[in-house]
Scaffold this motif. Structure first.
Motif, PDB file in Angstrom:
ATOM      1  N   PHE A   1       0.842  -1.188   0.000  1.00  0.00           N
ATOM      2  CA  PHE A   1       0.000   0.000   0.000  1.00  0.00           C
ATOM      3  C   PHE A   1       0.882   1.243   0.000  1.00  0.00           C
ATOM      4  N   LYS A   2       0.335   2.343  -0.433  1.00  0.00           N
ATOM      5  CA  LYS A   2       1.079   3.593  -0.544  1.00  0.00           C
ATOM      6  C   LYS A   2       1.185   4.265   0.823  1.00  0.00           C
ATOM      7  N   PHE A   3       2.388   4.599   1.188  1.00  0.00           N
ATOM      8  CA  PHE A   3       2.635   5.273   2.462  1.00  0.00           C
ATOM      9  C   PHE A   3       2.890   6.755   2.182  1.00  0.00           C
ATOM     10  N   THR A   4       1.888   7.424   1.628  1.00  0.00           N
ATOM     11  CA  THR A   4       2.050   8.789   1.145  1.00  0.00           C
ATOM     12  C   THR A   4       1.564   9.809   2.165  1.00  0.00           C
ATOM     13  N   GLY A   5       2.004  11.044   1.966  1.00  0.00           N
ATOM     14  CA  GLY A   5       1.574  12.122   2.832  1.00  0.00           C
ATOM     15  C   GLY A   5       0.101  12.431   2.703  1.00  0.00           C
ATOM     16  N   ASN A   6      -0.440  12.265   1.512  1.00  0.00           N
ATOM     17  CA  ASN A   6      -1.865  12.538   1.304  1.00  0.00           C
ATOM     18  C   ASN A   6      -2.735  11.647   2.177  1.00  0.00           C
ATOM     19  N   GLN A   7      -2.260  10.432   2.449  1.00  0.00           N
ATOM     20  CA  GLN A   7      -3.043   9.484   3.237  1.00  0.00           C
ATOM     21  C   GLN A   7      -2.706   9.512   4.722  1.00  0.00           C
ATOM     22  N   PHE A   8      -1.430   9.755   5.066  1.00  0.00           N
ATOM     23  CA  PHE A   8      -1.018   9.565   6.449  1.00  0.00           C
ATOM     24  C   PHE A   8      -0.363  10.779   7.097  1.00  0.00           C
ATOM     25  N   CYS A   9      -0.331  11.908   6.416  1.00  0.00           N
ATOM     26  CA  CYS A   9       0.319  13.073   7.002  1.00  0.00           C
ATOM     27  C   CYS A   9      -0.422  13.557   8.253  1.00  0.00           C
ATOM     28  N   ASP A  10      -1.748  13.350   8.308  1.00  0.00           N
ATOM     29  CA  ASP A  10      -2.484  13.779   9.495  1.00  0.00           C
ATOM     30  C   ASP A  10      -2.071  12.961  10.720  1.00  0.00           C
ATOM     31  N   ILE A  11      -1.814  11.656  10.528  1.00  0.00           N
ATOM     32  CA  ILE A  11      -1.349  10.819  11.636  1.00  0.00           C
ATOM     33  C   ILE A  11       0.065  11.225  12.039  1.00  0.00           C
ATOM     34  N   TYR A  12       0.902  11.484  11.050  1.00  0.00           N
ATOM     35  CA  TYR A  12       2.262  11.932  11.325  1.00  0.00           C
ATOM     36  C   TYR A  12       2.237  13.247  12.099  1.00  0.00           C
ATOM     37  N   THR A  13       1.396  14.178  11.658  1.00  0.00           N
ATOM     38  CA  THR A  13       1.275  15.471  12.338  1.00  0.00           C
ATOM     39  C   THR A  13       0.809  15.290  13.774  1.00  0.00           C
ATOM     40  N   TYR A  14      -0.098  14.351  13.982  1.00  0.00           N
ATOM     41  CA  TYR A  14      -0.580  14.052  15.332  1.00  0.00           C
ATOM     42  C   TYR A  14       0.577  13.627  16.238  1.00  0.00           C
ATOM     43  N   HIS A  15       1.402  12.680  15.768  1.00  0.00           N
ATOM     44  CA  HIS A  15       2.514  12.202  16.592  1.00  0.00           C
ATOM     45  C   HIS A  15       3.550  13.302  16.820  1.00  0.00           C
ATOM     46  N   MET A  16       3.821  14.103  15.799  1.00  0.00           N
ATOM     47  CA  MET A  16       4.746  15.232  15.980  1.00  0.00           C
ATOM     48  C   MET A  16       4.230  16.182  17.052  1.00  0.00           C
ATOM     49  N   ALA A  17       2.934  16.508  16.977  1.00  0.00           N
ATOM     50  CA  ALA A  17       2.347  17.447  17.924  1.00  0.00           C
ATOM     51  C   ALA A  17       2.296  16.871  19.339  1.00  0.00           C
ATOM     52  N   LEU A  18       1.987  15.573  19.440  1.00  0.00           N
ATOM     53  CA  LEU A  18       1.920  14.949  20.763  1.00  0.00           C
ATOM     54  C   LEU A  18       3.295  14.925  21.422  1.00  0.00           C
ATOM     55  N   LEU A  19       4.315  14.578  20.659  1.00  0.00           N
ATOM     56  CA  LEU A  19       5.671  14.556  21.207  1.00  0.00           C
ATOM     57  C   LEU A  19       6.119  15.960  21.627  1.00  0.00           C
ATOM     58  N   GLU A  20       5.781  16.959  20.810  1.00  0.00           N
ATOM     59  CA  GLU A  20       6.103  18.338  21.171  1.00  0.00           C
ATOM     60  C   GLU A  20       5.359  18.763  22.435  1.00  0.00           C
ATOM     61  N   LYS A  21       4.113  18.301  22.557  1.00  0.00           N
ATOM     62  CA  LYS A  21       3.318  18.636  23.740  1.00  0.00           C
ATOM     63  C   LYS A  21       3.929  18.025  25.002  1.00  0.00           C
ATOM     64  N   ILE A  22       4.392  16.785  24.896  1.00  0.00           N
ATOM     65  CA  ILE A  22       5.059  16.152  26.040  1.00  0.00           C
ATOM     66  C   ILE A  22       6.338  16.917  26.382  1.00  0.00           C
ATOM     67  N   ARG A  23       7.078  17.319  25.345  1.00  0.00           N
ATOM     68  CA  ARG A  23       8.329  18.047  25.564  1.00  0.00           C
ATOM     69  C   ARG A  23       8.087  19.353  26.323  1.00  0.00           C
ATOM     70  N   LYS A  24       7.021  20.061  25.947  1.00  0.00           N
ATOM     71  CA  LYS A  24       6.737  21.345  26.593  1.00  0.00           C
ATOM     72  C   LYS A  24       6.099  21.161  27.971  1.00  0.00           C
ATOM     73  N   THR A  25       5.269  20.126  28.111  1.00  0.00           N
ATOM     74  CA  THR A  25       4.559  19.920  29.366  1.00  0.00           C
ATOM     75  C   THR A  25       5.454  19.305  30.437  1.00  0.00           C
ATOM     76  N   ALA A  26       6.272  18.337  30.043  1.00  0.00           N
ATOM     77  CA  ALA A  26       7.156  17.643  30.997  1.00  0.00           C
ATOM     78  C   ALA A  26       8.520  17.451  30.348  1.00  0.00           C
ATOM     79  N   PRO A  27       9.302  18.527  30.199  1.00  0.00           N
ATOM     80  CA  PRO A  27      10.567  18.451  29.448  1.00  0.00           C
ATOM     81  C   PRO A  27      11.571  17.442  29.998  1.00  0.00           C
ATOM     82  N   VAL A  28      11.706  17.347  31.314  1.00  0.00           N
ATOM     83  CA  VAL A  28      12.671  16.407  31.884  1.00  0.00           C
ATOM     84  C   VAL A  28      12.283  14.975  31.540  1.00  0.00           C
ATOM     85  N   LYS A  29      10.997  14.686  31.692  1.00  0.00           N
ATOM     86  CA  LYS A  29      10.518  13.332  31.394  1.00  0.00           C
ATOM     87  C   LYS A  29      10.582  13.040  29.904  1.00  0.00           C
TER      88      LYS A  29
END
Length: 367
Positions: free
Chosen positions: A299-327
């Motif tokens: 199956f195609k692993f393209t941005g058109n299909q999965f960029c929203d999931i990728y963006t979700y993980h990027m945002a969640l990781l950034e949120k953890i970094r800002k909320t609990a940077p040491v952890k």
């Protein structure tokens, strides 16, 4: 008059075998995929730093003077890396510097191993930088930087190797060289590895909808059994290792200095970067969707299909970094350490705040 660089057709009657690639051609490839890696991965005498375009000089181990067996001509797609316009006429290509000449096959394609030494250096270097872009900056660069990022990488590689004629023709003709497809091919490699790791670990058979639904709910596939260990599940770590750290030619080895730079954090230890974890997690998500839809691994692993999931993980990781940077830094350093242990041993947008509630931040280790 000046025009597009001269092109040469690879005529078997004149040249029985194409010239050997400068780097990565000294071992015998046993498959088309290995041939692709052998042709495109340069072999440096020391690990790359932040970027091989930096001020520090990089010395390449040139193997052009050594005898080596040339891989048999293979007409599979893996041998063709350029996406350029049709071969120009001889009248359009007169008076070009030989360094910038492209060699075409009989079918009009352009194959890396047929090109001259300077072109191969530029292309090989650029392919490695594209992979590093995906690992350290953004998994879908063509969506955030359009296709300008690939052209800029090629220009920087041409400047780095002091190949002025090639650099000149890249300014004159935007379609002279292109490596846009390499990002998609590298993501396909990530997806293929994630598919095998996730399918095996989660024991995904033909009748596994209940398991998949459970894993997709709140993105449970990123956890190590409990919610205080996000992104440390075995499929995530296994895929990171196999794609980015498995051998000396992997991105994690070629750009080892970047992990040292990242170590200037609250944990004072090397970490995996957010984009690398996000693209692997997205590939595992895509695997679960494919399994649920009985689509198989093709199956195609393209941005058109999965960029929203990728963006979700990027945002969640950034949120953890800002909320609990040491952890956060502890978590990313632990993932890096887990991956290094392997080295030593052998569809929609989700609410990030909701998932932060699911994460037991208080239960995560401080040190």
């Amino acid at each position: 008059m000046s025009g597009r660089p001269q092109t040469t057709r690879n005529d078997p009657s004149q040249s029985p075998t194409p010239p050997p690639p400068v780097w990565g051609s000294q071992y015998k490839s046993s498959s088309a995929k290995e041939k692709k890696y052998a042709a495109e991965v340069p072999m440096w005498d020391s690990p790359m730093t932040r970027s091989s375009f930096g001020p520090q000089p990089l010395k390449c181990i040139s193997k052009s003077n050594k005898h080596s067996s040339v891989a048999e001509e293979d007409e599979e797609d893996d041998d063709f890396i350029f996406d350029i316009k049709t071969e120009p006429s001889m009248s359009e290509s007169s008076h070009a510097d030989p360094m910038a000449n492209l060699v075409y096959t009989k079918t009009g394609s352009v194959r890396l191993t047929d090109q001259n030494t300077d072109l191969r250096k530029v292309i090989q270097h650029s392919i490695l930088e594209v992979k590093a872009y995906i690992a350290f900056k953004h998994g879908y660069p063509e969506l955030v930087a359009k296709n300008s990022y690939a052209h800029e990488i090629l220009l920087q590689a041409a400047k780095h190797h002091k190949t002025v004629p090639i650099e000149k023709w890249m300014y004159v003709d935007d379609e002279y060289l292109s490596i846009d497809a390499r990002a998609s091919l590298f993501r396909t490699d990530i997806k293929d590895v994630a598919y095998k790791c996730a399918s095996g670990y989660f024991q995904l058979s033909h009748n596994c909808d209940a398991i998949i639904d459970h894993l997709l709910a709140s993105h449970s596939y990123i956890f190590l059994q409990i919610f205080d260990k996000p992104y440390q599940g075995q499929p995530v770590v296994n895929t990171l290792y196999k794609v980015f750290f498995k051998n000396t030619k992997s991105i994690g080895s070629q750009f080892a200095q970047r992990f040292v730079d990242i170590a200037k954090n609250k944990a004072s230890r090397p970490e995996v970067p957010i984009p690398m974890v996000a693209i692997v997690s997205t590939a595992i998500h895509a695997t679960l969707i494919a399994k649920k839809n009985k689509a198989g691994d093709d199956f195609k692993f393209t941005g058109n299909q999965f960029c929203d999931i990728y963006t979700y993980h990027m945002a969640l990781l950034e949120k953890i970094r800002k909320t609990a940077p040491v952890k956060f830094h502890k978590m990313m350093a632990n993932i890096y350490e887990e991956v290094q242990g392997f080295c030593r041993d052998t569809i929609g947008v989700y609410d990030k705040d909701t998932d932060l509630v699911l994460l037991d931040l208080d239960g995560m280790d401080d040190e």
